[in-house]
Design a protein around this motif. Sequence first.
Motif, PDB file in Angstrom:
ATOM      1  N   GLY A 275       0.800  -1.212   0.000  1.00 46.51           N
ATOM      2  CA  GLY A 275       0.000   0.000   0.000  1.00 46.51           C
ATOM      3  C   GLY A 275       0.830   1.257   0.000  1.00 46.51           C
ATOM      4  N   VAL A 276       1.882   1.280   0.807  1.00 44.00           N
ATOM      5  CA  VAL A 276       2.745   2.461   0.876  1.00 44.00           C
ATOM      6  C   VAL A 276       3.440   2.694  -0.455  1.00 44.00           C
ATOM      7  N   PHE A 277       3.901   1.618  -1.072  1.00 41.96           N
ATOM      8  CA  PHE A 277       4.597   1.760  -2.348  1.00 41.96           C
ATOM      9  C   PHE A 277       3.657   2.300  -3.417  1.00 41.96           C
ATOM     10  N   LEU A 278       2.472   1.717  -3.525  1.00 42.63           N
ATOM     11  CA  LEU A 278       1.528   2.157  -4.546  1.00 42.63           C
ATOM     12  C   LEU A 278       1.014   3.566  -4.248  1.00 42.63           C
ATOM     13  N   GLY A 279       0.716   3.847  -2.966  1.00 45.18           N
ATOM     14  CA  GLY A 279       0.240   5.179  -2.601  1.00 45.18           C
ATOM     15  C   GLY A 279       1.281   6.246  -2.867  1.00 45.18           C
ATOM     16  N   SER A 280       2.537   5.951  -2.558  1.00 47.64           N
ATOM     17  CA  SER A 280       3.615   6.909  -2.800  1.00 47.64           C
ATOM     18  C   SER A 280       3.805   7.145  -4.292  1.00 47.64           C
ATOM     19  N   PHE A 281       3.722   6.067  -5.065  1.00 51.49           N
ATOM     20  CA  PHE A 281       3.824   6.207  -6.521  1.00 51.49           C
ATOM     21  C   PHE A 281       2.699   7.082  -7.061  1.00 51.49           C
ATOM     22  N   ALA A 282       1.481   6.886  -6.546  1.00 47.12           N
ATOM     23  CA  ALA A 282       0.339   7.662  -7.015  1.00 47.12           C
ATOM     24  C   ALA A 282       0.524   9.150  -6.725  1.00 47.12           C
ATOM     25  N   ILE A 283       1.054   9.476  -5.547  1.00 48.69           N
ATOM     26  CA  ILE A 283       1.264  10.891  -5.204  1.00 48.69           C
ATOM     27  C   ILE A 283       2.321  11.508  -6.113  1.00 48.69           C
ATOM     28  N   GLY A 284       3.420  10.797  -6.343  1.00 41.01           N
ATOM     29  CA  GLY A 284       4.454  11.312  -7.238  1.00 41.01           C
ATOM     30  C   GLY A 284       3.935  11.501  -8.651  1.00 41.01           C
ATOM     31  N   ALA A 285       3.143  10.522  -9.130  1.00 39.71           N
ATOM     32  CA  ALA A 285       2.577  10.635 -10.480  1.00 39.71           C
ATOM     33  C   ALA A 285       1.603  11.795 -10.569  1.00 39.71           C
ATOM     34  N   VAL A 289       1.782  14.953 -13.117  1.00 39.48           N
ATOM     35  CA  VAL A 289       0.701  15.217 -14.072  1.00 39.48           C
ATOM     36  C   VAL A 289       0.174  16.642 -13.902  1.00 39.48           C
ATOM     37  N   ILE A 290      -0.016  17.063 -12.652  1.00 39.65           N
ATOM     38  CA  ILE A 290      -0.499  18.429 -12.401  1.00 39.65           C
ATOM     39  C   ILE A 290       0.499  19.456 -12.938  1.00 39.65           C
ATOM     40  N   THR A 291       1.769  19.222 -12.704  1.00 41.03           N
ATOM     41  CA  THR A 291       2.798  20.159 -13.182  1.00 41.03           C
ATOM     42  C   THR A 291       2.820  20.208 -14.703  1.00 41.03           C
ATOM     43  N   ALA A 292       2.723  19.032 -15.345  1.00 38.97           N
ATOM     44  CA  ALA A 292       2.736  18.988 -16.809  1.00 38.97           C
ATOM     45  C   ALA A 292       1.548  19.742 -17.394  1.00 38.97           C
ATOM     46  N   CYS A 293       0.362  19.520 -16.832  1.00 38.63           N
ATOM     47  CA  CYS A 293      -0.831  20.216 -17.324  1.00 38.63           C
ATOM     48  C   CYS A 293      -0.741  21.721 -17.072  1.00 38.63           C
ATOM     49  N   SER A 315       7.753  19.510  -7.317  1.00 35.39           N
ATOM     50  CA  SER A 315       8.492  18.256  -7.167  1.00 35.39           C
ATOM     51  C   SER A 315       8.782  17.968  -5.696  1.00 35.39           C
ATOM     52  N   TRP A 316       9.207  18.981  -4.964  1.00 36.22           N
ATOM     53  CA  TRP A 316       9.485  18.798  -3.538  1.00 36.22           C
ATOM     54  C   TRP A 316       8.195  18.532  -2.769  1.00 36.22           C
ATOM     55  N   SER A 317       7.095  19.140  -3.213  1.00 41.74           N
ATOM     56  CA  SER A 317       5.819  18.930  -2.543  1.00 41.74           C
ATOM     57  C   SER A 317       5.376  17.476  -2.612  1.00 41.74           C
ATOM     58  N   SER A 318       5.740  16.776  -3.679  1.00 40.05           N
ATOM     59  CA  SER A 318       5.364  15.359  -3.775  1.00 40.05           C
ATOM     60  C   SER A 318       5.991  14.558  -2.646  1.00 40.05           C
ATOM     61  N   PHE A 319       7.215  14.912  -2.269  1.00 34.13           N
ATOM     62  CA  PHE A 319       7.881  14.243  -1.149  1.00 34.13           C
ATOM     63  C   PHE A 319       7.167  14.564   0.164  1.00 34.13           C
ATOM     64  N   LEU A 320       6.934  15.850   0.402  1.00 30.49           N
ATOM     65  CA  LEU A 320       6.345  16.266   1.674  1.00 30.49           C
ATOM     66  C   LEU A 320       4.909  15.773   1.825  1.00 30.49           C
ATOM     67  N   LEU A 321       4.138  15.761   0.748  1.00 32.93           N
ATOM     68  CA  LEU A 321       2.760  15.278   0.824  1.00 32.93           C
ATOM     69  C   LEU A 321       2.726  13.801   1.168  1.00 32.93           C
ATOM     70  N   ALA A 322       3.598  13.025   0.536  1.00 32.90           N
ATOM     71  CA  ALA A 322       3.645  11.587   0.828  1.00 32.90           C
ATOM     72  C   ALA A 322       4.002  11.337   2.291  1.00 32.90           C
ATOM     73  N   GLU A 323       4.973  12.083   2.811  1.00 34.23           N
ATOM     74  CA  GLU A 323       5.349  11.928   4.210  1.00 34.23           C
ATOM     75  C   GLU A 323       4.223  12.375   5.143  1.00 34.23           C
ATOM     76  N   GLY A 337      10.192  12.406 -10.287  1.00 31.64           N
ATOM     77  CA  GLY A 337      11.309  12.795 -11.143  1.00 31.64           C
ATOM     78  C   GLY A 337      11.280  12.103 -12.491  1.00 31.64           C
ATOM     79  N   VAL A 338      10.963  10.789 -12.495  1.00 29.06           N
ATOM     80  CA  VAL A 338      10.891  10.042 -13.752  1.00 29.06           C
ATOM     81  C   VAL A 338       9.808  10.621 -14.658  1.00 29.06           C
ATOM     82  N   LEU A 339       8.628  10.885 -14.094  1.00 27.77           N
ATOM     83  CA  LEU A 339       7.509  11.376 -14.896  1.00 27.77           C
ATOM     84  C   LEU A 339       7.675  12.851 -15.265  1.00 27.77           C
ATOM     85  N   GLN A 340       8.317  13.621 -14.412  1.00 24.56           N
ATOM     86  CA  GLN A 340       8.601  15.009 -14.780  1.00 24.56           C
ATOM     87  C   GLN A 340       9.518  15.052 -16.001  1.00 24.56           C
ATOM     88  N   ALA A 341      10.500  14.156 -16.037  1.00 24.07           N
ATOM     89  CA  ALA A 341      11.410  14.116 -17.184  1.00 24.07           C
ATOM     90  C   ALA A 341      10.691  13.635 -18.436  1.00 24.07           C
TER      91      ALA A 341
END
Length: 577
Positions: A275-285, A289-293, A315-323, A337-341
């Motif tokens: 759950g943590v892995f998938l939830g963290s991935f979802a927040i980063g994605a 997506v929001i930044t790209a749009c 990008s930094w907010s994705s870290f802090l939100l997940a935590e 970072g992967v999806l931003q690139a």
Amino acid sequence: EKVMTTPEEKHRTDSANLLLFIALLMLTIFTIWIFKHKRMRFIHETGLAIVYGLIIGVIIKYSTVSGNAPQMGNVTCKQNTSVVPSYVYVNYNNSNYLFTRQLSDCPQIKFTNQELQKARKYMTFDPELFFNILLPPIIFHAGYSLKKRHFFRNIGSILTFAFIGTVLSALVVGSIMFGFVSWMMVYNTDPTFTFGFVDCLLFGAIVSATDPVTVLAVFKELKVDVNLDALLFGESVLNDAVAIVLVSSIQKYQSARSSVFDSGAFFSALGSFIGVFLGSFAIGALAAVITACMFKFTKICHYPVLETSIFFLMSWSSFLLAEAVGFTGIVSVLFCGVLQAHYTYNNLSTESKARTKELFELLNFLAENFIFGYMGVAMFTFSHHHFNAIFIFGAFVAVLVSRACNIYPLSFLLNLGRKRKISRNIQHMMMFAGLRGAIAFTLAIRNTCTTGKQMMFSTTLLIVFFTVWVLGGGTTQMLTWLNIKVGVDEDDSTSAEQDSGPQPKYADSAWMFKNWYKFDKNYLKPILTHAGPPLSASLPSCCAPVANCLTSPRAYAVSQNLDEDSDADFILNDANF
């Protein structure tokens, strides 16, 4: 009598400490320049940072004399909850005190006080500084600078080494350490000291976080075989995320279990891992997506400074939100970072494209060297080191054996399905390159409130020092001894591993990734970026208004956009896929 410390004195002390670390970084940078100018590769900048940190640590420890010993006292806390604190901060008369737990099995917990200023004086930083400030740019840079072409060509092998290999490594280290700990307990004279199998697994998860920054720097300079570089880099990037989530899951199981195996706590921890892995991935994605749009549908690109600032903060907010919501920020910021690139980078202005890459490369360089420098300082200034010869010897044996159990069996299984095999020489190099670094250090320093945790931290420091100096420093010699091909153009997709013979071009990607790339090229990229074919070419004619609204005018105006995603085309059009 206690010497009072005013806020102004504290401020000056903190400023002096930071100034000392800045001087350490500057000294490291100048030495790096000399080494690069003289083409000396026997030690990397991370090793230099540790050496200088050790020197600074010795100076601080043996030149700083406290006028009076810290006052000792006690405070009694009535427990109203089931959670027993490990320490309590008390501010009295403008002075800060740190009370550490003395007894943990009593309703009224007694604490022994030590002046917090002593810890400040010896430059012991808050572990959260490392985790919340210094680690995010390191991990984000790893994802943002990812070479997608070779990464996705080897994605099956990378995922195997990162997920299965990390879990296997933690289990092997934990099992071996349990044997050494059982031997160690025979000579233990402290009746309050306990170290069970779950503690051994926790230590195994901590030291399973590889960080071959030294090796990869040499690889980049020498242009080592691109597939070896991709395997090692991809494994280390995802391995960090897996190790952090694994540590969190083990700690959750440890806090929920009884004295015997608890199946409920085990499956809860397993569910937490997934759950943590998938939830963290979802927040980063989501952040990507929001930044790209945001950058696609606004004209903020006309103001590059604002554009870069929003990119950095999102990008930094994705870290802090997940935590903040209980997930893992490292996983979130990595995939962000992967999806931003992959998406947002296409929407940036030319100036911001260069600026973001340079910004995160700079932050990564400074953060890494700061952490490695602090490792050296902490060896002498950390006041609660606990070294045990049996535990240290067992840890080195366990790390070596676990790395072998990770690389060789998994490589054998992967070679059964790979068109281009992972040669023995490549396997030996991956075995040799299993360094430990910033991630293992940060995981170990986050909790040092018990003797067992202090022993883990001290041993982890020694493992990092050894691997960075000995294994990192011997990378060039090992490449020569193993006859690993160097001077390879990273865009030469037909390069083969040494001693594997001529083999056809291949892609080590599974069918699911091939299909995902088709979906990404036809739908996601046109929606989130200015690149890709128009959506009108992919969607039914009845969706033409939506397609025209979401598709960037550039996709219609520039026909070359159809071929912009060279990485995707490389995988999709591979004849031997």
